[in-house]
Design an enzyme around this catalytic site. Structure first.
Site, short mmCIF file in Angstrom:
data_model
loop_
_atom_site.label_atom_id
_atom_site.label_comp_id
_atom_site.label_asym_id
_atom_site.label_seq_id
_atom_site.Cartn_x
_atom_site.Cartn_y
_atom_site.Cartn_z
N GLN A 99 33.61 43.95 34.80
CA GLN A 99 34.23 45.27 34.94
C GLN A 99 34.00 45.73 36.38
O GLN A 99 32.94 46.23 36.72
CB GLN A 99 33.61 46.22 33.92
CG GLN A 99 33.73 45.72 32.48
CD GLN A 99 35.15 45.79 31.93
OE1 GLN A 99 35.73 46.86 31.86
NE2 GLN A 99 35.72 44.64 31.57
N GLY A 129 35.70 55.10 26.72
CA GLY A 129 35.89 53.70 27.08
C GLY A 129 36.47 53.49 28.46
O GLY A 129 36.85 54.46 29.15
N HIS A 130 36.58 52.26 28.85
CA HIS A 130 37.06 51.95 30.21
C HIS A 130 38.53 52.31 30.39
O HIS A 130 39.31 52.24 29.46
CB HIS A 130 36.78 50.49 30.59
CG HIS A 130 37.35 49.44 29.70
ND1 HIS A 130 37.19 48.11 29.96
CD2 HIS A 130 38.06 49.51 28.55
CE1 HIS A 130 37.78 47.41 29.02
NE2 HIS A 130 38.32 48.22 28.16
N ASN A 131 38.86 52.72 31.60
CA ASN A 131 40.24 53.04 32.02
C ASN A 131 40.76 54.34 31.40
O ASN A 131 41.92 54.69 31.63
CB ASN A 131 41.23 51.92 31.66
CG ASN A 131 40.69 50.53 31.94
OD1 ASN A 131 40.07 50.32 32.98
ND2 ASN A 131 40.86 49.62 31.03
N SER A 175 41.58 52.79 27.86
CA SER A 175 42.91 52.99 28.44
C SER A 175 43.68 54.16 27.83
O SER A 175 44.89 54.31 28.08
CB SER A 175 43.77 51.72 28.33
OG SER A 175 43.10 50.66 28.98
#
Lengths: 348, 348, 348
Positions: free
Chosen positions: A194, A235-237, A255
């Protein structure tokens, strides 16, 4: 801290009823003493106006005559925030930069910053004026922190991130841990490193033990003025807009995009790749798996319009066993009617 | 880090289309510059192939002709993981064993280990070659940590545990806190001391602020290659198999057994003493309270086959208020029909 | 630690069957060796009594004859707690007050306290006799901690709080982070400073990474003997009674009152301003949004009587798609019957 009621009223630009007294603090209607100010918003508690020992009550016009002294406000919570601010003592007991901290020689830490013992500040990190870092805080390399931030004990901000001014991290908050990303391979789940980051705006508060993941490749974003409660997972993004309220234990999958002014109540779950429009309000424990129109009020898992969910789940669901019985009875009776009709038997 | 597309392709054993260029990084289709490589998996985003400025796109054959340069892969995520790995810079800015850390004289810590300031390593703990311990990490006495592990800031591994090679603990993860075990006695809940341990296999990743409890008497187990997301709770005596995916905020009650290759989506709750068979997939927010057959796909709380849940909750539940009205109408009409029949009145 | 079975029995005031042996530890029926004692409570596992290698089994009378040696108890868990206590070794490997800790000169820390490296104790904090503070623990200014407490690594207790005797904080637990309180203003959400505190009674245990917020103005309270599991969120101004069990990932909204002896199962959510009566039991993942009568057993979100929820959700919900078909069929058939009746056609 002591202040005359008259001076307090003048400071806030408010009117008051009754005689002048000295105010020494703020408390609830039940607990306030006669030198403290209290407040009333919810009419449900209006009876307490008569029994309270509070020296003065901050309230809106309609309730002002229920107490001996009232400070009259058209936005009680806003004025309460200002009054409490006057009496609040900040947490902590040290100033300066402790020599029991580790500050990398290539970090930029102005003298106005407070660095407690056991703080770690990595290479090329920059800390803004007046920021306070409590014990156990970690600031990773190349991370940029704004001015007048408060990072409470054991908050972690990994490397390469940016956080704006006036941010508050409650204890144990983690910003920039790796996102959850793996490739399925014949040898098992292979980690996708990441390498993205996190950008957090100004005036953001993040609760105790909340976790906000770094993006896989680009940037996880939290907009200005958004307030995130404890034990939230982002979470990521993910991109969260401005002035959102994200309550305890909410989880937002990777996302997903959350608009401005969105309210996610406690324990809401939002799936990956969802989009929630501006001003949407999602009820506690709901599950969101797709797109949500701006201004929607949804509830349930999976979510539906809140009114529908309330009727379906509170009113109908408990009567479901009975409904099955009623339908079975209908089937029997209708069969009997049909049989009777077939037999030309109209007497039954 | 810079690499020619031709060299990259050769390294991965892949073909590419278009002319050769120098690649300097990886990014999303929206954000990539013309010296970066991007990727496409989801056909939903295929339109971005035409607008992207990316120098090259890693994708599968069918999409390869939509862009000027494509690196063609039959497992895009796997190859993406390899490419990102090339460009990734590890977190952190120090090497060696800090003299601001506490390393117990009876701990075994090879020179290849990185120990940041404010790390605590207890008596008779052993740390494997190349492992990195970030600030605030606690390793309890008699705990054994494998090689090439990465334990991010403030991760805690209590005493008497074992963790395999290549394990990653995200910040604030807690391994080996006491399980939740009390005896009901006339004097209240009496703690049953938790004297068991935790054994974690190789290639396991554990998310930010996740908590995995030590066993009451024997061993809580996490199998090789299992990936656990943030804020997950795993109770005492739980045994999780290999290569599972356990997503954010899942909770697993005590003594539950989870097979190999199981997927538990976000916020799933699993009760105590349950058994989940190999390869089962449980939908987000579901509740599992008994045994789950291998390969099952379940959803809902309590859980049922995912298809059934989707129909019952998404399609039927919102129409439930209407169904009650329809049944009431049926009852009235049927009563009228019966009454008419009793009266021999067929004209109505 | 070794003890003769006869001596163990005498210590606990219990009878035993079979010959005397030396006991060296405690383990499960599957894992125990012939010099270990095990236990049986759940009759479901009674078969293991025959296959176990355990030297002795602690159990109730009815199962005592299924094994060669039994220690007979009328409260197996209570006696198990006592036996495990005998064999338990405490976590940790140091004593005394480390000079790698920061103890404010105005803090009160008796010599019997253990202070590990990297502990921070603020001004005017007082620590009771025999308390152990593991690495990374933060004790804020003016906070009072009782005797014989165990605060595991990275637990945080902010300033101005009080915690009673024998409290256990698992790693990463956060006590006294700010409550979530904002005033809506034209400039966005304005923080209401949280100037209240937290008071925790005696014999309270708080799980890993759990967060308990300080009150806005007065006091968040946790009563004596209450046991809180991991990753639980308790909002500001909440009052939890005595001897409650609050299981993993429960969330309790602000200003809610929880009575004595309440059990909240895993992932339960309780809204703001709710009241839960003494002895209520709330099933896993339930949602509570109002008042709960003492002694109630509720489940579901929103919650209803547990039996109703079980029938409605486990039995009826999966059959809902079928019910819709049955009602549609009834409607068609009834229409046909009515039509036939209208036509005076009784032959169909």
């Amino acid at each position: 801290m002591k202040i005359l009621l008259s001076a307090l009223a003048e400071k806030l630009g408010l009117e008051y009823t009754g005689d002048d007294i000295e105010i020494t603090g703020v408390n609830t209607l039940e607990k306030a003493g006669n030198d403290q100010i209290s407040f009333l918003v919810n009419p449900k508690y209006a009876d307490l106006m008569e029994s309270t020992r509070a020296g003065c009550v901050l309230t809106s016009g309609p309730h002002a005559d229920k107490t001996k002294r009232a400070l009259i406000s058209s936005n009680v919570y806003m004025d309460l925030a200002k009054i409490v601010e006057m009496f609040a003592e900040p947490q902590g007991c040290l100033t300066g930069i402790s020599d029991m901290a580790f500050v990398h020689p290539e970090a930029v830490v102005p003298d106005s910053v407070t660095v407690y013992p056991f703080v770690f500040i990595g290479a090329n990190a920059t800390i803004g004026e007046g920021t306070v870092l409590f014990p156990g805080v970690y600031i990773g390399e190349k991370t940029s922190i704004g001015s007048n931030c408060l990072f409470y004990p054991n908050a972690v901000v990994m490397g390469g991130l940016s956080i704006g001014d006036n941010a508050i991290l409650q204890p144990g908050a983690v910003i920039g841990g790796d996102g959850y990303g793996y490739a399925q391979t014949p040898m098992g789940h292979q980690k996708i490193p990441q390498i993205g980051n996190v950008a957090i705006g100004d005036n953001v508060e993040i609760g105790s033990n909340t976790a906000i993941d770094r993006a896989a490749l680009d940037t996880t974003k939290i907009g200005n003025g958004t307030k995130i409660d404890n034990l939230v997972q982002i979470g990521h993004n993910v991109e969260v807009g401005e002035h959102c309220l994200i309550i305890g234990q909410v989880g937002i999958g990777g996302s997903t995009k959350v608009g401005n002014g969105v309210v996610l109540a406690g324990q809401v779950g939002v799936a990956d790749n969802a989009e929630i429009g501006d001003g949407a309000m999602i009820g506690a424990q709901s599950g969101i798996a797709g797109n949500v129109e701006p201004g929607s009020k949804l509830a349930g898992s999976p979510a539906m319009p809140a009114g529908t969910f309330l009727r379906a789940s509170s009113v109908c669901l408990p009567k479901l066993p009975d409904l099955f019985k009623r339908v079975k009875k209908l089937e029997k009776e209708l069969a009997a009617v049909k049989l009777a009709a077939e037999n030309g038997d109209n007497d039954a």
